[in-house]
Each structure stands twice: as structure tokens, then as C-alpha cells.
Design a protein around this motif. Structure first.
Motif, PDB file in Angstrom:
ATOM      1  N   MET A   1      46.771  36.970  58.289  1.00  0.00           N
ATOM      2  CA  MET A   1      47.510  37.627  57.218  1.00  0.00           C
ATOM      3  C   MET A   1      47.362  39.132  57.326  1.00  0.00           C
ATOM      4  SD  MET A   1      46.560  35.224  53.939  1.00  0.00           S
ATOM      5  CE  MET A   1      47.508  36.332  52.875  1.00  0.00           C
ATOM      6  N   THR A   2      48.314  39.833  56.746  1.00  0.00           N
ATOM      7  CA  THR A   2      48.287  41.291  56.736  1.00  0.00           C
ATOM      8  C   THR A   2      47.886  41.772  55.356  1.00  0.00           C
ATOM      9  OG1 THR A   2      50.031  41.392  58.403  1.00  0.00           O
ATOM     10  CG2 THR A   2      49.641  43.382  57.106  1.00  0.00           C
ATOM     11  N   TRP A   3      46.977  42.732  55.339  1.00  0.00           N
ATOM     12  CA  TRP A   3      46.504  43.276  54.072  1.00  0.00           C
ATOM     13  C   TRP A   3      47.663  43.887  53.297  1.00  0.00           C
ATOM     14  CZ3 TRP A   3      41.958  43.480  51.344  1.00  0.00           C
ATOM     15  CH2 TRP A   3      41.901  44.413  50.304  1.00  0.00           C
ATOM     16  N   SER A   4      47.704  43.611  52.005  1.00  0.00           N
ATOM     17  CA  SER A   4      48.745  44.184  51.157  1.00  0.00           C
ATOM     18  C   SER A   4      48.117  44.683  49.873  1.00  0.00           C
ATOM     19  CB  SER A   4      49.817  43.130  50.836  1.00  0.00           C
ATOM     20  OG  SER A   4      50.804  43.658  49.970  1.00  0.00           O
ATOM     21  N   PRO A   5      48.374  45.931  49.490  1.00  0.00           N
ATOM     22  CA  PRO A   5      47.803  46.462  48.249  1.00  0.00           C
ATOM     23  C   PRO A   5      48.624  45.986  47.041  1.00  0.00           C
ATOM     24  CG  PRO A   5      49.085  48.171  49.330  1.00  0.00           C
ATOM     25  CD  PRO A   5      49.137  46.969  50.223  1.00  0.00           C
ATOM     26  N   TYR A   6      48.196  44.927  46.391  1.00  0.00           N
ATOM     27  CA  TYR A   6      48.943  44.369  45.255  1.00  0.00           C
ATOM     28  C   TYR A   6      48.879  45.333  44.071  1.00  0.00           C
ATOM     29  CZ  TYR A   6      48.033  40.519  48.359  1.00  0.00           C
ATOM     30  OH  TYR A   6      47.938  39.742  49.484  1.00  0.00           O
ATOM     31  N   TYR A   7      47.727  45.844  43.816  1.00  0.00           N
ATOM     32  CA  TYR A   7      47.548  46.858  42.787  1.00  0.00           C
ATOM     33  C   TYR A   7      47.449  48.206  43.486  1.00  0.00           C
ATOM     34  CZ  TYR A   7      44.936  49.873  39.606  1.00  0.00           C
ATOM     35  OH  TYR A   7      44.502  50.939  38.855  1.00  0.00           O
ATOM     36  N   ARG A   8      48.248  49.191  43.032  1.00  0.00           N
ATOM     37  CA  ARG A   8      48.266  50.502  43.692  1.00  0.00           C
ATOM     38  C   ARG A   8      47.747  51.626  42.809  1.00  0.00           C
ATOM     39  NH1 ARG A   8      54.043  50.209  47.049  1.00  0.00           N
ATOM     40  NH2 ARG A   8      53.726  48.075  47.824  1.00  0.00           N
ATOM     41  N   GLY A   9      47.569  51.377  41.534  1.00  0.00           N
ATOM     42  CA  GLY A   9      47.011  52.395  40.650  1.00  0.00           C
ATOM     43  C   GLY A   9      47.968  53.501  40.281  1.00  0.00           C
ATOM     44  N   LEU A 287      31.284  34.627  52.720  1.00  0.00           N
ATOM     45  CA  LEU A 287      32.596  33.985  52.811  1.00  0.00           C
ATOM     46  C   LEU A 287      33.701  34.924  52.336  1.00  0.00           C
ATOM     47  CD1 LEU A 287      31.769  30.402  51.494  1.00  0.00           C
ATOM     48  CD2 LEU A 287      32.359  31.034  53.835  1.00  0.00           C
ATOM     49  N   ASN A 288      33.453  35.638  51.242  1.00  0.00           N
ATOM     50  CA  ASN A 288      34.445  36.602  50.744  1.00  0.00           C
ATOM     51  C   ASN A 288      34.756  37.662  51.801  1.00  0.00           C
ATOM     52  OD1 ASN A 288      34.491  35.311  48.260  1.00  0.00           O
ATOM     53  ND2 ASN A 288      32.995  36.685  47.333  1.00  0.00           N
ATOM     54  N   ALA A 289      33.690  38.178  52.428  1.00  0.00           N
ATOM     55  CA  ALA A 289      33.880  39.245  53.410  1.00  0.00           C
ATOM     56  C   ALA A 289      34.625  38.739  54.639  1.00  0.00           C
ATOM     57  CB  ALA A 289      32.518  39.820  53.812  1.00  0.00           C
ATOM     58  N   VAL A 290      34.243  37.574  55.147  1.00  0.00           N
ATOM     59  CA  VAL A 290      34.924  37.023  56.320  1.00  0.00           C
ATOM     60  C   VAL A 290      36.387  36.764  56.002  1.00  0.00           C
ATOM     61  CG1 VAL A 290      35.028  35.044  57.878  1.00  0.00           C
ATOM     62  CG2 VAL A 290      32.816  36.039  57.290  1.00  0.00           C
ATOM     63  N   TYR A 291      36.651  36.241  54.822  1.00  0.00           N
ATOM     64  CA  TYR A 291      38.021  35.895  54.421  1.00  0.00           C
ATOM     65  C   TYR A 291      38.906  37.137  54.339  1.00  0.00           C
ATOM     66  CZ  TYR A 291      41.802  33.773  51.688  1.00  0.00           C
ATOM     67  OH  TYR A 291      43.025  33.329  51.234  1.00  0.00           O
ATOM     68  N   LEU A 292      38.426  38.186  53.667  1.00  0.00           N
ATOM     69  CA  LEU A 292      39.264  39.371  53.477  1.00  0.00           C
ATOM     70  C   LEU A 292      39.335  40.248  54.720  1.00  0.00           C
ATOM     71  CD1 LEU A 292      38.684  40.768  49.867  1.00  0.00           C
ATOM     72  CD2 LEU A 292      40.620  39.495  50.777  1.00  0.00           C
ATOM     73  N   LEU A 293      38.229  40.421  55.401  1.00  0.00           N
ATOM     74  CA  LEU A 293      38.222  41.332  56.544  1.00  0.00           C
ATOM     75  C   LEU A 293      38.908  40.732  57.763  1.00  0.00           C
ATOM     76  CD1 LEU A 293      34.620  42.782  56.162  1.00  0.00           C
ATOM     77  CD2 LEU A 293      36.787  43.868  55.577  1.00  0.00           C
ATOM     78  N   ALA A 294      39.252  39.447  57.699  1.00  0.00           N
ATOM     79  CA  ALA A 294      40.028  38.845  58.782  1.00  0.00           C
ATOM     80  C   ALA A 294      41.501  39.245  58.718  1.00  0.00           C
ATOM     81  CB  ALA A 294      39.913  37.321  58.737  1.00  0.00           C
ATOM     82  N   GLU A 295      41.925  39.788  57.572  1.00  0.00           N
ATOM     83  CA  GLU A 295      43.318  40.198  57.436  1.00  0.00           C
ATOM     84  C   GLU A 295      43.591  41.445  58.275  1.00  0.00           C
ATOM     85  OE1 GLU A 295      44.288  40.592  53.331  1.00  0.00           O
ATOM     86  OE2 GLU A 295      44.097  38.440  52.926  1.00  0.00           O
TER      87      GLU A 295
END
Length: 315
Positions: A1-9, A287-295
Motif C-alpha cells: 500500500m501507499t501511504w496517504s495522509p488522511y488527516y492533513r491539519g 506489529l503496528n510499526a511493521v504494518y505501517l512502515l511497510a507502506e
């Protein structure tokens, strides 16, 4: 997956399609019995507890899968849904065995008297003590099942209990029975009482409950306090070992699959090194880190890694 900023502030409303949740954060929650990977020695400890009909006291840091053990055992042995008793400093043995809403019953009696005094219809009113009684999680675990099999009970984070609670448990753990005084004194010999987290009822005779098969009980402890020797000798004790790289890779593969897009080798090495330095971390953080940083295209992945693998302190 490709990282996407859902919240941009930037305060701009957008029609954003949120991604699928990680497998371990999907609701309603499902048992993790398929994903749990027992460490060396745990299988033997579980079988000893099952064979001897003794509670299993699991010690180890938070987030190392202690509470998942009972889910896997209950699934493999077909013991039905797991009963859960989450311990707080206000937890008492009585609440775990049964709960009697005396104030609710008194309030209902007063309403019935008020309707009677005003000439209202009271033909449908009743004063049934069973309406105000319910077994707690421990009490339900001791109630015999129609199948004759034991139930499974999780007593989670017993460290948080009042100092006297482990000692209060001794008689119940040894004898497997208890009394409901309100029913022992009641005029009716047999009363149907509702089970914990269920609409099912069981008939209680003379206010006494005795188990036919001692339940499979898992008590979890984060190792933050000592327990009385009399309590410890009634338990099979097992301390969750420090994870190895092989163990962590098995856990990651069990949750995320063994695809190359979830290769967390570098994170596993860092995680192990930090544990050896005495830092407090939980496996679900890994698990959180592996899941997100794989994007792909994760901005400032170093900052995100530090955020996800922050030590479990108050700082």
C-alpha cells in the motif's frame, strides 16, 4: 500500500475513503486463537493446569499475549465462549461470584406499594428475587454446563486487585463452590439465576453452587507485585520468556502473512535490542510499526517509527 495522509491539519473537508483496519483492530473483536504463537514451555504449562484442574498464573510484560492464551485453549478444547473478569482496585470476590441489586429491589417494592396505596392495578407486579440476581464471571465459570465440560475464565491483570483479593480467592479455588446467602435464607428452595453476559439461567438449590468440572482459569500478572504463598501453591505458574527474533517473525507472519511487503527484520532486531537494554515495549507496538512502515512513500519514517515504538512509560 501507499501511504496517504488522511488527516492533513488544514481544516478542509474532504471525501476521504479510510483504509481497511489492521487485522487485530477489526470490530466486532474476534478471537486471536489462530494468530497466537505459544512460546516454548507454555504448552506444557497449559496441559499441566488442565490435567491437575489448577488455575494457570501467567506472568510477563504487558502486550506479550498472556490474555490470548485462554482464547486458544478454549477454542482447541471446545470450552465455549471465554468468560472475562477484568480486575481493578475495586474488584471484590462477591462481585465476581454473583451480584444482587438490593437497592433496585427495594425501589421496585416502594413503587408497588405506592401504586397499591393510590388504588392502581398491581396484578402484574411481582417481587421475584431472581429479577435482581446475576452470576458474576467467576460464579458463572463454576456453574455446571449442559455438556459437562468445564468453562474457560480469564482473570485479567490480577496485579491491580486489592491486597486481600488473592487470599479471598483461596477457598473458591480449592473447593470449587460457594453460597449465595440471599438465596440460602429465601423461602423458595430453587431459584433460576441469570448467567454472566447471557440471558441463560441456571437453577440454584438452597443457595449453593458446586462445580462438576473445575473451570480452566488463566490469571494474568504483569509482575508488578508478589502474591501469598498459599495462593501461588494453588496455581500452575509460567513466566512468558523474552521473545527471540524467530518468535517475533512467527507472530508477524501469523498476523500479517509471510509476504515480502511485511518484512520487519530491521524492526525486529531493534525491538530485541531495546528489550535487552531494559526498555518496556509490547509486541503489538512492533506489529503496528511493521504494518505501517511497510507502506510505500511513508514521510519521515524515522519519526513514525519512534512514535510507534515509544517506550511504555508515563513520559
Amino acid at each position: 500500500m501507499t501511504w496517504s495522509p488522511y488527516y492533513r491539519g488544514d481544516g478542509v473537508r474532504r471525501d476521504v475513503e479510510l483504509p481497511e483496519a489492521p487485522p487485530w483492530r477489526k470490530f466486532p473483536r474476534h478471537s486471536q486463537h489462530e494468530q497466537f504463537q505459544p512460546p516454548p514451555g507454555l504448552v506444557e504449562a497449559v496441559n499441566a493446569a488442565v490435567r491437575l484442574r489448577r488455575p494457570l498464573l501467567l506472568r510477563g510484560p504487558a502486550g506479550f499475549g498472556k490474555s490470548t492464551v485462554v482464547e486458544q485453549v478454549a477454542h482447541e478444547l471446545d470450552l465455549g465462549p471465554v468468560l472475562r473478569w477484568h480486575i481493578t482496585s475495586r474488584s471484590t470476590l462477591r462481585d465476581a461470584l454473583y451480584r444482587y441489586d438490593a437497592l433496585g429491589r427495594i425501589h421496585a417494592q416502594n413503587l408497588r406499594l405506592a401504586r397499591s396505596d393510590s388504588g392502581g392495578d398491581t396484578t402484574e407486579d411481582r417481587d421475584d428475587i431472581a429479577d435482581y440476581l446475576q452470576f458474576g464471571p467467576l460464579g458463572t465459570a463454576l456453574v455446571p454446563t449442559p455438556s459437562g465440560k468445564p468453562r474457560a475464565l480469564l482473570v485479567d491483570e490480577i496485579d491491580k486487585s486489592d491486597l486481600d483479593l488473592p487470599s479471598d480467592l483461596l477457598d473458591v479455588l480449592e473447593r470449587g463452590q460457594f453460597e449465595i446467602p440471599e438465596l440460602a435464607r429465601h423461602a423458595k428452595r430453587e431459584i433460576a439465576v441469570r448467567l454472566w453476559d447471557s440471558d441463560d439461567r441456571t437453577h440454584v438449590v438452597n443457595g449453593r453452587i458446586s462445580c462438576h468440572e473445575f473451570p480452566f482459569i488463566v490469571l494474568t500478572s504483569n509482575g508488578e507485585r508478589d502474591f501469598p504463598e498459599a495462593f501461588l501453591r494453588r496455581c500452575i505458574r509460567f513466566t512468558m520468556p523474552a521473545p527471540t527474533p524467530e518468535m517475533l517473525h512467527r507472530i508477524i507472519d501469523a498476523h500479517l502473512g509471510s509476504g515480502a511487503n511485511h518484512d520487519g527484520s530491521a524492526l525486529v532486531i531493534e525491538f530485541i535490542e531495546r528489550l535487552h537494554r531494559g526498555e518496556r515495549l509490547a509486541i503489538d507496538q512492533l506489529l503496528n510499526a511493521v504494518y505501517l512502515l511497510a507502506e510505500q512513500d511513508v514521510p519521515d519514517s524515522g519519526h513514525l517509527r519512534d512514535l510507534l515504538l515509544r517506550e511504555l512509560t508515563n513520559g
